[in-house]
Design a protein around this motif. Structure first.
Motif, PDB file in Angstrom:
ATOM      1  N   ILE A 174      -6.693   2.196 -13.694  1.00 47.09           N
ATOM      2  CA  ILE A 174      -6.509   1.776 -12.314  1.00 47.09           C
ATOM      3  C   ILE A 174      -6.100   2.992 -11.503  1.00 47.09           C
ATOM      4  N   SER A 175      -6.767   3.188 -10.404  1.00 46.73           N
ATOM      5  CA  SER A 175      -6.399   4.276  -9.511  1.00 46.73           C
ATOM      6  C   SER A 175      -5.315   3.782  -8.558  1.00 46.73           C
ATOM      7  N   THR A 232      -6.123   1.646  -5.148  1.00 43.84           N
ATOM      8  CA  THR A 232      -5.508   0.343  -4.907  1.00 43.84           C
ATOM      9  C   THR A 232      -4.685   0.362  -3.624  1.00 43.84           C
ATOM     10  N   ALA A 233      -4.009   1.483  -3.369  1.00 43.13           N
ATOM     11  CA  ALA A 233      -3.228   1.613  -2.132  1.00 43.13           C
ATOM     12  C   ALA A 233      -4.141   1.555  -0.908  1.00 43.13           C
ATOM     13  N   ALA A 254       0.835  -1.208   0.000  1.00 48.48           N
ATOM     14  CA  ALA A 254       0.000   0.000   0.000  1.00 48.48           C
ATOM     15  C   ALA A 254       0.865   1.252   0.000  1.00 48.48           C
ATOM     16  N   VAL A 255       1.900   1.267   0.808  1.00 50.38           N
ATOM     17  CA  VAL A 255       2.804   2.428   0.846  1.00 50.38           C
ATOM     18  C   VAL A 255       3.506   2.596  -0.495  1.00 50.38           C
ATOM     19  N   ALA A 280       1.809   8.992  -6.218  1.00 50.87           N
ATOM     20  CA  ALA A 280       2.204  10.389  -5.965  1.00 50.87           C
ATOM     21  C   ALA A 280       3.293  10.836  -6.928  1.00 50.87           C
ATOM     22  N   GLY A 281       4.095   9.885  -7.412  1.00 52.98           N
ATOM     23  CA  GLY A 281       5.142  10.206  -8.378  1.00 52.98           C
ATOM     24  C   GLY A 281       4.616  10.398  -9.782  1.00 52.98           C
TER      25      GLY A 281
END
Length: 145
Positions: A62-63, A67-68, A44-45, A52-53
């Motif tokens: 896919i989000s 998913t995280a 998840a991290v 974020a990158g």
């Protein structure tokens, strides 16, 4: 002063209260599910950092954040259940059983669906060990008390 007599008045290890003594198979399942949950939280991290990158999948929608969050919820729940088993909390058993059964389907997909037979076999064996541990007689007796 008598050196051979301990100061604490705990019963010998063979006479521990079955309501508080955690059987070895339950501890094993707790360690396995805790490790699996920690891996899920780690994924998840990694997915959140990746999203974020600015990483985007080009072939499917896919989000990365969604998913995280999914991995954080499932991994965090499995981690909590595993730690619960290690601390003698009986509520963790049901969550671990359900998670391990679901992970057996994941192992099948990894092995057969993705042609990663070794990884699928390893995951299936780990899940089976956790499930067998939770359904051993001493684990069931501990749970039923």
């Amino acid at each position: 002063m008598n050196v051979s007599r301990p100061d604490d008045h705990r019963p010998p290890p063979d006479r521990l209260d079955p309501r508080t003594a955690i059987p070895t198979p339950v501890r094993l399942a707790g360690w396995i599910s805790s490790a699996q949950g920690l891996i899920g939280v780690g994924v998840a991290v990694a997915l959140a950092i990746r999203a974020a990158g600015g990483h985007r999948e080009e072939t499917v929608v896919i989000s990365g954040y969604g998913t995280a969050v999914w991995f954080a919820i499932l991994g965090g729940g499995l981690l909590a259940a595993g730690v619960g088993l290690l601390r003698g909390r009986r509520w963790g058993r049901g969550l671990v059983v359900i998670a391990e059964l679901l992970l057996l389907f994941v192992a099948w997909y990894v092995g057969v669906g993705s042609d990663q037979y070794l990884a699928g076999l390893i995951l299936a064996v780990v899940c089976a060990v956790a499930l067998v541990s939770l359904f051993r007689r001493d684990a069931i007796e501990w749970y039923a008390v």
